[in-house]
Design a protein around this motif. Structure first.
Motif, PDB file in Angstrom:
ATOM      1  N   MET A  21      27.259  40.868  54.444  1.00  0.00           N
ATOM      2  CA  MET A  21      26.605  41.485  55.572  1.00  0.00           C
ATOM      3  C   MET A  21      26.944  42.937  56.167  1.00  0.00           C
ATOM      4  SD  MET A  21      24.471  38.988  56.611  1.00  0.00           S
ATOM      5  CE  MET A  21      24.048  38.877  58.426  1.00  0.00           C
ATOM      6  N   PRO A  22      26.037  43.328  56.630  1.00  0.00           N
ATOM      7  CA  PRO A  22      26.435  44.657  57.171  1.00  0.00           C
ATOM      8  C   PRO A  22      27.171  44.922  58.098  1.00  0.00           C
ATOM      9  CG  PRO A  22      23.991  44.446  57.214  1.00  0.00           C
ATOM     10  CD  PRO A  22      24.720  43.108  57.073  1.00  0.00           C
ATOM     11  N   ALA A  23      27.954  45.974  58.449  1.00  0.00           N
ATOM     12  CA  ALA A  23      29.023  46.055  59.456  1.00  0.00           C
ATOM     13  C   ALA A  23      28.452  47.106  60.594  1.00  0.00           C
ATOM     14  CB  ALA A  23      30.382  46.981  58.830  1.00  0.00           C
ATOM     15  N   VAL A  24      28.923  46.571  61.649  1.00  0.00           N
ATOM     16  CA  VAL A  24      28.092  47.368  62.875  1.00  0.00           C
ATOM     17  C   VAL A  24      29.155  47.628  63.988  1.00  0.00           C
ATOM     18  CG1 VAL A  24      26.610  46.566  64.922  1.00  0.00           C
ATOM     19  CG2 VAL A  24      25.843  45.781  62.762  1.00  0.00           C
ATOM     20  N   MET A  25      28.935  48.786  64.393  1.00  0.00           N
ATOM     21  CA  MET A  25      29.878  49.283  65.607  1.00  0.00           C
ATOM     22  C   MET A  25      28.975  49.355  66.772  1.00  0.00           C
ATOM     23  SD  MET A  25      32.601  52.295  65.884  1.00  0.00           S
ATOM     24  CE  MET A  25      31.655  53.728  66.403  1.00  0.00           C
ATOM     25  N   ILE A  26      29.371  48.814  67.951  1.00  0.00           N
ATOM     26  CA  ILE A  26      28.704  49.221  69.426  1.00  0.00           C
ATOM     27  C   ILE A  26      29.293  49.798  70.254  1.00  0.00           C
ATOM     28  CG2 ILE A  26      27.406  47.772  71.000  1.00  0.00           C
ATOM     29  CD1 ILE A  26      27.338  45.591  69.143  1.00  0.00           C
ATOM     30  N   GLN A  27      28.705  50.941  70.694  1.00  0.00           N
ATOM     31  CA  GLN A  27      29.474  51.880  71.545  1.00  0.00           C
ATOM     32  C   GLN A  27      29.082  51.520  72.948  1.00  0.00           C
ATOM     33  OE1 GLN A  27      31.947  54.637  71.363  1.00  0.00           O
ATOM     34  NE2 GLN A  27      31.668  53.916  73.246  1.00  0.00           N
ATOM     35  N   HIS A  28      30.134  51.388  73.882  1.00  0.00           N
ATOM     36  CA  HIS A  28      29.794  51.103  75.258  1.00  0.00           C
ATOM     37  C   HIS A  28      29.225  52.317  75.881  1.00  0.00           C
ATOM     38  CE1 HIS A  28      33.210  53.039  76.751  1.00  0.00           C
ATOM     39  NE2 HIS A  28      34.041  52.428  75.691  1.00  0.00           N
TER      40      HIS A  28
END
Length: 261
Positions: A21-28
Protein backbone atom coordinates in the motif's frame (compact mmCIF):
# COMPACT_ATOMS: atom_id res chain seq x y z
CA UNK A 1 9.83 11.99 18.32
CA UNK A 2 12.03 13.20 15.46
CA UNK A 3 14.82 15.74 15.91
CA UNK A 4 14.65 18.77 13.63
CA UNK A 5 17.71 20.58 12.18
CA UNK A 6 17.62 23.23 14.91
CA UNK A 7 17.62 20.61 17.67
CA UNK A 8 13.93 20.78 18.59
CA UNK A 9 12.02 17.52 18.94
CA UNK A 10 8.85 17.13 16.89
CA UNK A 11 5.93 14.81 17.57
CA UNK A 12 3.79 12.84 15.18
CA UNK A 13 1.75 9.66 14.77
CA UNK A 14 2.56 6.83 12.39
CA UNK A 15 0.56 3.79 11.31
CA UNK A 16 2.48 1.12 9.38
CA UNK A 17 0.35 -0.17 6.54
CA UNK A 18 0.18 -3.25 4.33
CA UNK A 19 3.36 -3.99 2.35
CA UNK A 20 1.84 -3.17 -1.04
CA UNK A 21 0.00 0.00 0.00
CA UNK A 22 1.09 3.63 -0.61
CA UNK A 23 2.56 5.84 2.11
CA UNK A 24 0.74 9.06 2.97
CA UNK A 25 1.79 12.10 5.03
CA UNK A 26 -0.93 14.54 6.12
CA UNK A 27 0.06 18.11 7.01
CA UNK A 28 -2.10 20.07 9.46
CA UNK A 29 -3.14 23.70 8.98
CA UNK A 30 -2.02 27.01 10.46
CA UNK A 31 -0.95 26.80 14.14
CA UNK A 32 -2.66 23.41 14.58
CA UNK A 33 -1.28 19.94 15.40
CA UNK A 34 -1.58 16.45 13.95
CA UNK A 35 -4.50 15.91 16.36
CA UNK A 36 -6.68 18.46 14.54
CA UNK A 37 -9.95 16.67 13.82
CA UNK A 38 -9.89 16.92 10.01
CA UNK A 39 -6.35 15.51 9.90
CA UNK A 40 -6.91 12.92 12.62
CA UNK A 41 -10.13 11.55 11.13
CA UNK A 42 -8.63 11.28 7.67
CA UNK A 43 -5.50 9.59 9.03
CA UNK A 44 -7.52 6.99 10.95
CA UNK A 45 -9.66 6.22 7.91
CA UNK A 46 -6.63 5.77 5.64
CA UNK A 47 -4.78 3.69 8.23
CA UNK A 48 -7.80 1.42 8.64
CA UNK A 49 -7.80 0.88 4.88
CA UNK A 50 -4.18 -0.28 5.04
CA UNK A 51 -2.18 2.77 3.99
CA UNK A 52 1.08 3.73 5.69
CA UNK A 53 0.08 7.03 7.35
CA UNK A 54 2.19 9.73 9.01
CA UNK A 55 0.73 12.83 10.67
CA UNK A 56 3.51 15.13 11.94
CA UNK A 57 3.17 18.21 14.12
CA UNK A 58 5.35 21.14 13.08
CA UNK A 59 7.32 22.51 16.03
CA UNK A 60 6.67 26.18 15.18
CA UNK A 61 9.66 26.88 17.37
CA UNK A 62 8.34 24.93 20.39
CA UNK A 63 10.12 21.79 21.60
CA UNK A 64 7.81 18.73 21.71
CA UNK A 65 4.83 20.89 20.76
CA UNK A 66 1.62 19.03 21.55
CA UNK A 67 -1.07 21.72 21.41
CA UNK A 68 -2.15 24.38 18.96
CA UNK A 69 -0.50 27.77 19.31
CA UNK A 70 -2.81 30.60 20.38
CA UNK A 71 -2.89 33.70 18.21
CA UNK A 72 -1.69 35.77 21.17
CA UNK A 73 1.54 33.78 21.56
CA UNK A 74 4.90 35.13 20.42
CA UNK A 75 5.48 33.47 17.06
CA UNK A 76 9.19 32.90 16.50
CA UNK A 77 8.75 30.47 13.60
CA UNK A 78 8.96 31.20 9.88
CA UNK A 79 8.08 29.40 6.68
CA UNK A 80 11.68 28.52 5.83
CA UNK A 81 11.97 26.54 9.07
CA UNK A 82 8.64 24.89 8.38
CA UNK A 83 9.77 23.89 4.88
CA UNK A 84 12.83 22.20 6.38
CA UNK A 85 10.69 20.28 8.88
CA UNK A 86 8.46 19.05 6.04
CA UNK A 87 11.61 17.79 4.31
CA UNK A 88 12.74 15.91 7.42
CA UNK A 89 9.35 14.26 7.89
CA UNK A 90 9.08 13.35 4.20
CA UNK A 91 12.52 11.72 4.34
CA UNK A 92 11.50 9.90 7.53
CA UNK A 93 8.37 8.46 5.92
CA UNK A 94 10.27 7.54 2.75
CA UNK A 95 12.68 5.49 4.88
CA UNK A 96 10.00 3.98 7.13
CA UNK A 97 7.67 2.86 4.34
CA UNK A 98 10.34 2.19 1.72
CA UNK A 99 8.66 4.22 -1.02
CA UNK A 100 8.00 7.75 -2.23
CA UNK A 101 5.08 9.12 -0.20
CA UNK A 102 1.95 10.99 -1.15
CA UNK A 103 1.78 14.39 0.58
CA UNK A 104 -1.64 15.66 1.68
CA UNK A 105 -2.13 19.18 3.02
CA UNK A 106 -5.12 20.80 4.63
CA UNK A 107 -5.84 24.55 4.53
CA UNK A 108 -2.71 26.67 5.11
CA UNK A 109 -0.75 23.45 5.53
CA UNK A 110 -0.74 23.29 1.74
CA UNK A 111 1.64 26.24 1.58
CA UNK A 112 4.15 24.35 3.72
CA UNK A 113 4.02 21.48 1.23
CA UNK A 114 4.21 23.78 -1.79
CA UNK A 115 7.24 25.53 -0.33
CA UNK A 116 8.93 22.17 0.16
CA UNK A 117 7.99 20.91 -3.32
CA UNK A 118 9.66 23.91 -4.99
CA UNK A 119 13.05 22.33 -4.28
CA UNK A 120 12.21 18.69 -3.62
CA UNK A 121 13.69 15.96 -5.84
CA UNK A 122 11.17 15.13 -8.54
CA UNK A 123 11.16 11.40 -7.72
CA UNK A 124 10.95 11.81 -3.93
CA UNK A 125 7.17 12.41 -3.77
CA UNK A 126 4.66 10.22 -5.61
CA UNK A 127 1.73 12.67 -5.63
CA UNK A 128 0.41 15.72 -3.77
CA UNK A 129 -3.19 16.29 -2.69
CA UNK A 130 -4.09 19.82 -1.64
CA UNK A 131 -7.30 20.05 0.41
CA UNK A 132 -9.05 23.39 1.02
CA UNK A 133 -6.18 25.43 -0.39
CA UNK A 134 -5.83 28.87 1.18
CA UNK A 135 -3.24 31.60 0.89
CA UNK A 136 -2.02 34.55 2.93
CA UNK A 137 -1.79 38.16 1.84
CA UNK A 138 -5.37 39.23 2.65
CA UNK A 139 -7.21 36.04 1.73
CA UNK A 140 -10.91 35.31 1.71
CA UNK A 141 -11.35 35.04 5.49
CA UNK A 142 -8.26 36.66 6.99
CA UNK A 143 -7.36 39.63 9.12
CA UNK A 144 -4.04 40.61 7.52
CA UNK A 145 -3.91 43.51 5.10
CA UNK A 146 -1.33 45.26 2.90
CA UNK A 147 -0.92 47.78 5.73
CA UNK A 148 0.43 45.03 8.01
CA UNK A 149 2.88 43.94 5.33
CA UNK A 150 3.98 47.52 4.75
CA UNK A 151 4.68 47.97 8.46
CA UNK A 152 6.83 44.84 8.40
CA UNK A 153 8.72 45.93 5.27
CA UNK A 154 9.39 49.41 6.66
CA UNK A 155 10.70 47.87 9.88
CA UNK A 156 13.05 45.63 7.90
CA UNK A 157 14.29 48.58 5.83
CA UNK A 158 15.11 50.38 9.08
CA UNK A 159 16.98 47.36 10.40
CA UNK A 160 14.38 46.68 13.09
CA UNK A 161 14.33 42.99 13.99
CA UNK A 162 12.20 43.19 17.12
CA UNK A 163 8.68 41.91 17.67
CA UNK A 164 5.72 43.62 16.03
CA UNK A 165 2.01 43.14 16.69
CA UNK A 166 0.41 42.40 13.33
CA UNK A 167 -2.39 40.19 11.99
CA UNK A 168 -2.23 36.96 10.02
CA UNK A 169 -4.80 34.43 8.88
CA UNK A 170 -7.50 34.01 11.51
CA UNK A 171 -5.37 35.88 14.08
CA UNK A 172 -6.32 39.50 14.73
CA UNK A 173 -3.28 39.73 17.02
CA UNK A 174 -0.14 37.99 15.76
CA UNK A 175 3.14 38.96 17.42
CA UNK A 176 6.28 38.11 15.46
CA UNK A 177 9.34 39.59 13.79
CA UNK A 178 9.01 41.44 10.46
CA UNK A 179 11.04 38.84 8.55
CA UNK A 180 9.11 35.90 9.99
CA UNK A 181 5.82 37.64 9.25
CA UNK A 182 6.66 38.27 5.61
CA UNK A 183 7.81 34.68 5.12
CA UNK A 184 4.12 33.76 5.49
CA UNK A 185 2.38 36.87 4.20
CA UNK A 186 4.24 36.75 0.89
CA UNK A 187 2.63 33.41 0.12
CA UNK A 188 -0.29 35.31 -1.39
CA UNK A 189 -2.61 34.32 -4.22
CA UNK A 190 -0.13 34.85 -7.11
CA UNK A 191 2.69 33.06 -5.27
CA UNK A 192 0.45 30.13 -4.36
CA UNK A 193 -0.97 29.90 -7.86
CA UNK A 194 2.51 29.87 -9.36
CA UNK A 195 3.62 27.14 -6.96
CA UNK A 196 0.61 25.01 -7.85
CA UNK A 197 1.32 25.41 -11.56
CA UNK A 198 5.01 24.60 -11.31
CA UNK A 199 5.04 21.87 -8.64
CA UNK A 200 7.38 19.16 -9.85
CA UNK A 201 5.03 16.34 -8.81
CA UNK A 202 1.57 15.41 -10.11
CA UNK A 203 -1.09 16.94 -7.88
CA UNK A 204 -4.81 17.12 -7.18
CA UNK A 205 -6.84 19.89 -5.53
CA UNK A 206 -9.93 19.06 -3.48
CA UNK A 207 -12.30 21.87 -2.52
CA UNK A 208 -15.57 22.08 -0.62
CA UNK A 209 -18.39 23.68 -2.57
CA UNK A 210 -19.59 25.51 0.58
CA UNK A 211 -16.14 26.55 1.80
CA UNK A 212 -16.32 30.26 2.66
CA UNK A 213 -12.59 30.40 3.43
CA UNK A 214 -11.43 29.93 -0.15
CA UNK A 215 -12.05 31.61 -3.48
CA UNK A 216 -13.77 29.03 -5.68
CA UNK A 217 -13.31 31.28 -8.71
CA UNK A 218 -9.58 31.03 -8.08
CA UNK A 219 -9.83 27.25 -7.88
CA UNK A 220 -11.60 27.28 -11.25
CA UNK A 221 -8.76 29.39 -12.66
CA UNK A 222 -6.28 26.78 -11.50
CA UNK A 223 -8.42 24.11 -13.14
CA UNK A 224 -8.43 25.95 -16.45
CA UNK A 225 -4.64 25.83 -16.38
CA UNK A 226 -4.76 22.05 -16.35
CA UNK A 227 -4.80 21.07 -12.67
CA UNK A 228 -6.95 18.18 -11.53
CA UNK A 229 -9.65 19.68 -9.28
CA UNK A 230 -12.37 17.83 -7.40
CA UNK A 231 -15.20 19.75 -5.72
CA UNK A 232 -17.33 18.16 -3.00
CA UNK A 233 -20.75 19.83 -3.13
CA UNK A 234 -21.95 21.22 0.19
CA UNK A 235 -18.70 20.60 2.05
CA UNK A 236 -17.21 23.32 4.23
CA UNK A 237 -13.53 24.03 4.93
CA UNK A 238 -13.25 21.16 7.42
CA UNK A 239 -15.47 18.52 5.72
CA UNK A 240 -17.61 18.11 8.80
CA UNK A 241 -20.23 15.42 9.32
CA UNK A 242 -21.13 13.33 6.26
CA UNK A 243 -18.71 15.21 3.99
CA UNK A 244 -15.87 13.60 5.91
CA UNK A 245 -16.72 10.30 4.18
CA UNK A 246 -16.96 11.96 0.78
CA UNK A 247 -13.50 13.45 1.30
CA UNK A 248 -12.13 10.01 2.11
CA UNK A 249 -13.73 8.56 -1.02
CA UNK A 250 -12.22 11.28 -3.20
CA UNK A 251 -8.75 10.74 -1.75
CA UNK A 252 -8.97 6.99 -2.22
CA UNK A 253 -9.98 7.55 -5.85
CA UNK A 254 -6.99 9.83 -6.38
CA UNK A 255 -4.65 7.30 -4.82
CA UNK A 256 -6.03 4.45 -6.91
CA UNK A 257 -5.80 6.56 -10.08
CA UNK A 258 -2.34 8.06 -9.63
CA UNK A 259 -0.32 5.92 -7.22
CA UNK A 260 0.78 2.41 -8.07
CA UNK A 261 -0.08 -0.11 -5.37
Amino acid sequence: MVEMPGGLLAQGSYWAGAPDMPAVMIQHGFLQTHEFHTVRNLALALATTGFHVLTPTLTLGVDRRASSLPCEAVHAHNLDQTREEVRVWTDWLHAAAGRSPVLIGHSAGNMNLLAYLEDAPADHVAHAIFISVTFFGSGEVAFESPKHAERARVALDRGEQGLKELALGFCRQYTTTPAAYLSYYDWDRPRTEQALRTANVPSTLIAGGADNRIDLDWIETIQRHGAEVRVIDGANHFYDELHEFELMEEIEQVLRKHVAQ
